[in-house]
Design a protein around this motif. Structure first.
Motif, PDB file in Angstrom:
ATOM      1  N   GLY A  41      -6.073  -1.060  -2.251  1.00 49.81           N
ATOM      2  CA  GLY A  41      -7.449  -0.969  -2.721  1.00 49.81           C
ATOM      3  C   GLY A  41      -8.158  -2.264  -2.409  1.00 49.81           C
ATOM      4  O   GLY A  41      -7.552  -3.238  -1.973  1.00 49.81           O
ATOM      5  N   GLU A  42      -9.473  -2.258  -2.617  1.00 53.51           N
ATOM      6  CA  GLU A  42     -10.253  -3.446  -2.298  1.00 53.51           C
ATOM      7  C   GLU A  42     -10.186  -4.453  -3.433  1.00 53.51           C
ATOM      8  O   GLU A  42      -9.671  -4.150  -4.509  1.00 53.51           O
ATOM      9  N   SER A  43     -10.775  -5.628  -3.224  1.00 57.65           N
ATOM     10  CA  SER A  43     -10.703  -6.620  -4.285  1.00 57.65           C
ATOM     11  C   SER A  43     -11.419  -6.097  -5.522  1.00 57.65           C
ATOM     12  O   SER A  43     -12.447  -5.435  -5.417  1.00 57.65           O
ATOM     13  N   GLY A  44     -10.828  -6.372  -6.683  1.00 60.06           N
ATOM     14  CA  GLY A  44     -11.429  -5.929  -7.927  1.00 60.06           C
ATOM     15  C   GLY A  44     -11.107  -4.500  -8.311  1.00 60.06           C
ATOM     16  O   GLY A  44     -11.614  -3.996  -9.296  1.00 60.06           O
ATOM     17  N   CYS A  45     -10.232  -3.833  -7.550  1.00 58.94           N
ATOM     18  CA  CYS A  45      -9.939  -2.437  -7.883  1.00 58.94           C
ATOM     19  C   CYS A  45      -8.903  -2.323  -8.998  1.00 58.94           C
ATOM     20  O   CYS A  45      -8.667  -1.248  -9.515  1.00 58.94           O
ATOM     21  N   GLY A  46      -8.265  -3.434  -9.339  1.00 60.58           N
ATOM     22  CA  GLY A  46      -7.308  -3.418 -10.450  1.00 60.58           C
ATOM     23  C   GLY A  46      -5.853  -3.436 -10.035  1.00 60.58           C
ATOM     24  O   GLY A  46      -4.959  -3.421 -10.869  1.00 60.58           O
ATOM     25  N   LYS A  47      -5.587  -3.521  -8.723  1.00 60.76           N
ATOM     26  CA  LYS A  47      -4.196  -3.433  -8.285  1.00 60.76           C
ATOM     27  C   LYS A  47      -3.361  -4.623  -8.740  1.00 60.76           C
ATOM     28  O   LYS A  47      -2.231  -4.450  -9.204  1.00 60.76           O
ATOM     29  N   SER A  48      -3.915  -5.832  -8.640  1.00 60.85           N
ATOM     30  CA  SER A  48      -3.155  -7.001  -9.095  1.00 60.85           C
ATOM     31  C   SER A  48      -3.044  -7.026 -10.613  1.00 60.85           C
ATOM     32  O   SER A  48      -2.041  -7.466 -11.163  1.00 60.85           O
ATOM     33  N   GLY A  88      -0.295   4.547  -3.611  1.00 58.80           N
ATOM     34  CA  GLY A  88      -1.367   4.852  -4.544  1.00 58.80           C
ATOM     35  C   GLY A  88      -2.623   4.137  -4.076  1.00 58.80           C
ATOM     36  O   GLY A  88      -2.581   2.965  -3.734  1.00 58.80           O
ATOM     37  N   ILE A  89      -3.736   4.863  -4.031  1.00 62.66           N
ATOM     38  CA  ILE A  89      -5.011   4.263  -3.627  1.00 62.66           C
ATOM     39  C   ILE A  89      -5.842   4.038  -4.889  1.00 62.66           C
ATOM     40  O   ILE A  89      -6.126   4.986  -5.623  1.00 62.66           O
ATOM     41  N   MET A  90      -6.198   2.796  -5.118  1.00 62.72           N
ATOM     42  CA  MET A  90      -6.976   2.462  -6.316  1.00 62.72           C
ATOM     43  C   MET A  90      -8.448   2.299  -5.940  1.00 62.72           C
ATOM     44  O   MET A  90      -8.767   1.747  -4.890  1.00 62.72           O
ATOM     45  N   TYR A  91      -9.314   2.778  -6.825  1.00 59.07           N
ATOM     46  CA  TYR A  91     -10.736   2.492  -6.654  1.00 59.07           C
ATOM     47  C   TYR A  91     -11.353   2.233  -8.021  1.00 59.07           C
ATOM     48  O   TYR A  91     -11.217   3.064  -8.928  1.00 59.07           O
ATOM     49  N   ALA A  92     -12.000   1.093  -8.166  1.00 54.84           N
ATOM     50  CA  ALA A  92     -12.737   0.758  -9.386  1.00 54.84           C
ATOM     51  C   ALA A  92     -11.902   0.972 -10.651  1.00 54.84           C
ATOM     52  O   ALA A  92     -12.374   1.544 -11.627  1.00 54.84           O
ATOM     53  N   GLY A  93     -10.655   0.523 -10.623  1.00 55.95           N
ATOM     54  CA  GLY A  93      -9.821   0.565 -11.827  1.00 55.95           C
ATOM     55  C   GLY A  93      -9.047   1.845 -12.022  1.00 55.95           C
ATOM     56  O   GLY A  93      -8.268   1.961 -12.968  1.00 55.95           O
ATOM     57  N   GLU A  94      -9.272   2.805 -11.138  1.00 56.43           N
ATOM     58  CA  GLU A  94      -8.590   4.093 -11.297  1.00 56.43           C
ATOM     59  C   GLU A  94      -7.748   4.420 -10.072  1.00 56.43           C
ATOM     60  O   GLU A  94      -8.001   3.925  -8.982  1.00 56.43           O
ATOM     61  N   LEU A  95      -6.780   5.292 -10.294  1.00 50.53           N
ATOM     62  CA  LEU A  95      -5.983   5.793  -9.193  1.00 50.53           C
ATOM     63  C   LEU A  95      -6.754   6.969  -8.582  1.00 50.53           C
ATOM     64  O   LEU A  95      -6.969   7.986  -9.235  1.00 50.53           O
ATOM     65  N   PHE A 120       4.612  -2.684  -4.334  1.00 54.52           N
ATOM     66  CA  PHE A 120       4.050  -3.544  -3.294  1.00 54.52           C
ATOM     67  C   PHE A 120       2.537  -3.412  -3.314  1.00 54.52           C
ATOM     68  O   PHE A 120       1.999  -2.324  -3.141  1.00 54.52           O
ATOM     69  N   ILE A 121       1.865  -4.531  -3.536  1.00 53.44           N
ATOM     70  CA  ILE A 121       0.417  -4.489  -3.688  1.00 53.44           C
ATOM     71  C   ILE A 121      -0.259  -5.208  -2.533  1.00 53.44           C
ATOM     72  O   ILE A 121       0.104  -6.342  -2.203  1.00 53.44           O
ATOM     73  N   THR A 122      -1.204  -4.549  -1.899  1.00 54.28           N
ATOM     74  CA  THR A 122      -1.892  -5.175  -0.779  1.00 54.28           C
ATOM     75  C   THR A 122      -3.201  -4.450  -0.517  1.00 54.28           C
ATOM     76  O   THR A 122      -3.395  -3.328  -0.958  1.00 54.28           O
ATOM     77  N   HIS A 123      -4.115  -5.116   0.200  1.00 53.00           N
ATOM     78  CA  HIS A 123      -5.328  -4.432   0.620  1.00 53.00           C
ATOM     79  C   HIS A 123      -5.124  -3.830   2.008  1.00 53.00           C
ATOM     80  O   HIS A 123      -5.988  -3.142   2.519  1.00 53.00           O
ATOM     81  N   ASP A 124      -3.966  -4.103   2.600  1.00 50.76           N
ATOM     82  CA  ASP A 124      -3.724  -3.719   3.991  1.00 50.76           C
ATOM     83  C   ASP A 124      -3.036  -2.360   4.046  1.00 50.76           C
ATOM     84  O   ASP A 124      -1.817  -2.247   3.967  1.00 50.76           O
TER      85      ASP A 124
END
Lengths: 341, 327
Positions: free
Chosen positions: A57-64, A240-247, A224-228
């Motif tokens: 997911g992009e930055s701020g999506c909640g993955k980290s 899993g694809i995260m967007y704006a805090g959600e899966l 494994f967490i990455t934006h790539d």
């Protein structure tokens, strides 16, 4: 596992059998001056033994934030406000500090993006591995040193580097040293938060290949967490694809790549150029990820979605639904396609 | 517009050595060695390399932020390194503009978007009155698609997203009507979903304004997408140059081959091929006279360790520095 809510009952299970890690309806909130930010909102997933689950997911999506919540290293202003994180039959969120100290590294370890920050600059890498071992196991310094040499060898660092300080190592070597520390106590799971993002592609490829060999050898699981996303498709079993805090979507890597179900996943895949695909015009995604102090109504992706259903997507929040045995996506278009809306 | 076949900006044997560890230590980092680059109107040339390969040093020399140790920089055939006067520098910078990697630090946080765009207009004499400046700021914002312009002009950088900030940086570079844009990793700090928008914007400027671009990146796939020609750099040397598409389809230099095999690309199949590579990028203070890739090259020959091969022309559009092809 107790008290699974109805929505969790249809959340993605990994494979048959009891999962190693089970996250249910996790909610994490950042309490900022501007208001409460739901960085992670009702996220559920499982990881089974020896499986690699990638979160993209992009930055701020909640993955980290998820990685930090699972290891319980979130610090204020971030708070876990709901949900459950089970590691086998142990509730991670219910652990005392002492229990946590024993649990981390022995069962679950973490590798961060910046190896320079994860390592102590005034201690040699050998000393840091020895510390990690001696903090958890009643062994002599010599035994711990022998184990440290073995671990460095496992991650491809020559034993003559054991007394080197972090600044004397290249970025790739430092990241290998961090992985050696993560492996020190033979954990069942390693969380890797952008472990190769700061590295060049050649080094990244070497390290990814080594991680894969280590995983096969020792049998641990990886979150494994990455934006790539291209790296994830190559490396993980499920994504899993995260967007704006959600899966937004979760499923087997190949299925996500070949047959993505969520418009965000489709657009994300079309956002990065490849070296072997057709040379077509790539559009990216219009707009930017939302500000989570005031998330969009309905589906959080609808303001950027070019296939949003008028009147529905901005009103009604989509839940994850099954599209194939192990593939789930949260999009109203799925029932439109099924024709039962 | 004038001739498209003559390079507008050219680097000839551009070399930069940095002294490190105090001047008595005698240690020298050979950051860039004999770089030759030609930029043409209406074309994008990509310079691809890993960190420490010297690509940012080259772009900084071309922007005249660093003085080269040796070599020439020619703008429309005239060596610009001979005149360091304020007038000459100002003139050069009105024609050759740079876009930096980090749009979070390249904009001043205490000034509004309007200020960032007005300043170059006044400094370079493009606007004499407030009314003309306003009009031009408006036009610049429209060119980078920051509309409605009256909404963006009064904003501060912190009120913008990364992509919007990079668009402001591009608009600021456009303010002086440059003929060359030097872009140093312009999208690598942006979110994946907005990178393409910024690259596409630059492609429009290339086509519509006939601007020559140098695109410095570590991402060879984006070079294939955006650049007409790609140069590959390794440890201070440009080792291969070719049309972007032919380069990724058929890399010639062993380093380019290694780089391409390391790029994750799901379309190529899963992680099946065994990736074997030894060693790491060499320490630039300890480089000898040979090819810098010799220690890691699967095809290394004795002469590779002795002297750096010279460029071999392979076709009208491509060349490489490798003894496998001549040298």
């Amino acid at each position: 596992m107790s008290a699974i809510s109805p929505s969790a009952a249809k959340t993605p299970e990994s494979t048959s059998g009891q999962p190693l890690l089970s996250v249910r309806n996790l909610e994490v909130e950042y309490r900022t001056k501007r208001g409460r930010v739901k960085a992670v909102d009702h996220v559920s997933f499982d990881i089974s033994t020896n499986e690699v689950l990638g979160l993209a997911g992009e930055s701020g999506c909640g993955k980290s934030t998820i990685a930090h919540a699972v290891t319980r290293i979130l610090k204020p202003p971030a708070y876990i406000t709901g949900g459950q994180i089970m590691f086998k039959s142990t509730d991670i969120l219910g652990m005392s500090d002492d229990e946590l100290r024993a649990f981390r590294w022995e069962h679950l370890s973490i590798v961060f993006q910046s190896a320079m920050n994860a390592l102590n600059p005034v201690l040699s890498v050998g000393a840091q591995i020895i510390d990690a071992i001696q903090a958890h196991m009643p062994v002599s310094k010599d035994e711990a040193r022998a184990r440290a040499l073995e671990l460095l060898d496992v991650v491809g660092i020559h034993s003559n580097r054991v007394d080197s300080y972090p600044h004397q190592l290249s970025g790739g070597m430092r990241q290998r040293a961090v992985i050696a520390i993560a492996l020190a106590l033979n954990p069942e799971m390693i969380i890797m938060d952008e472990p190769t993002t700061a590295l060049d592609v050649v080094v990244q490829k070497q390290i990814i290949q080594e991680i894969r060999q280590l995983k096969d050898k020792f049998g641990f699981s990886i979150l494994f967490i990455t934006h790539d996303l291209s790296l994830l498709v190559e490396f993980s079993d499920r994504i899993g694809i995260m967007y704006a805090g959600e899966l937004a979507e979760i499923g087997p890597s190949r299925e996500i790549f070949d047959n993505p179900q969520h418009p965000y996943t489709v657009r994300l895949m079309n956002s990065f150029p490849t070296i072997s695909g057709p040379r077509i015009e790539l559009k990216g995604i219009p707009g930017s990820p939302p500000d989570l102090v005031t998330p969009p109504s309905g589906c959080r992706f609808h303001p950027r979605c070019d296939v949003a259903i008028a009147g529905r997507c901005q009103e009604e929040h989509p839940e994850l639904q099954q599209t194939s045995p192990r593939h789930f996506a949260a999009c109203h278009l799925i029932d439109e396609r099924k024709g039962n809306s | 517009m004038s001739d498209h076949n003559e390079p507008i900006l050219e680097a000839r044997n551009l070399t930069k050595h940095f002294n490190v560890g105090g001047f008595l230590s005698g240690k020298v980092v050979r950051a860039v060695q004999d770089a030759n680059i030609k930029l043409y109107r209406g074309r994008v040339t990509a310079l691809v390399g890993e960190s420490g390969s010297g690509k940012s040093t080259i772009i900084r020399m071309l922007a005249r932020l660093y003085d080269p140790t040796s070599g020439e920089i020619l703008f429309k055939g005239k060596n610009v390194l001979q005149d360091n006067g304020r007038k000459a520098m100002l003139d050069y910078r009105s024609r050759v503009q740079m876009i930096f990697q980090d749009p979070f630090s390249s904009l001043n946080p205490v000034h509004r978007v309007r200020y960032h765009l007005e300043r170059p207009l006044y400094i370079h004499g493009k606007a004499k009155t407030k009314a003309i400046a306003n009009e031009q700021v408006d036009a610049l914002l429209r060119r980078v698609s920051l509309t409605p312009t009256e909404e963006f002009a009064p904003k501060f950088p912190h009120q913008l997203s990364g992509g919007q900030r990079q668009r402001v940086a591009i608009a600021r570079a456009l303010a002086v009507e440059p003929e060359v844009m030097l872009a140093d990793e312009p999208v690598s700090m942006l979110d994946v979903s907005i990178r393409m928008g910024v690259l596409n914007l630059m492609a429009v400027l290339r086509d519509e304004q006939d601007i020559a671009f140098l695109y410095v990146t570590h991402d060879i796939a984006s070079a294939r997408y955006f650049a007409d020609e790609t140069l590959v750099m390794y440890a201070g040397h440009i080792v291969e140059g070719a049309g972007s598409e032919e380069l990724v389809k058929e890399p010639k230099h062993p380093y380019t081959q290694l780089l391409l095999s390391a790029v994750p690309d799901p379309a190529r199949g899963l992680l099946t091929q065994d990736f074997q590579v030894k060693g790491e990028i060499p320490n630039l203070t300890e480089l000898g006279q040979g090819c810098p890739f010799a220690a890691r090259c699967p095809h290394v020959m004795e002469k590779c360790r002795q002297t750096m091969p010279r460029p071999t022309k392979l076709s009208e559009t491509r060349w490489t520095k490798c003894y496998l092809y001549g040298g």
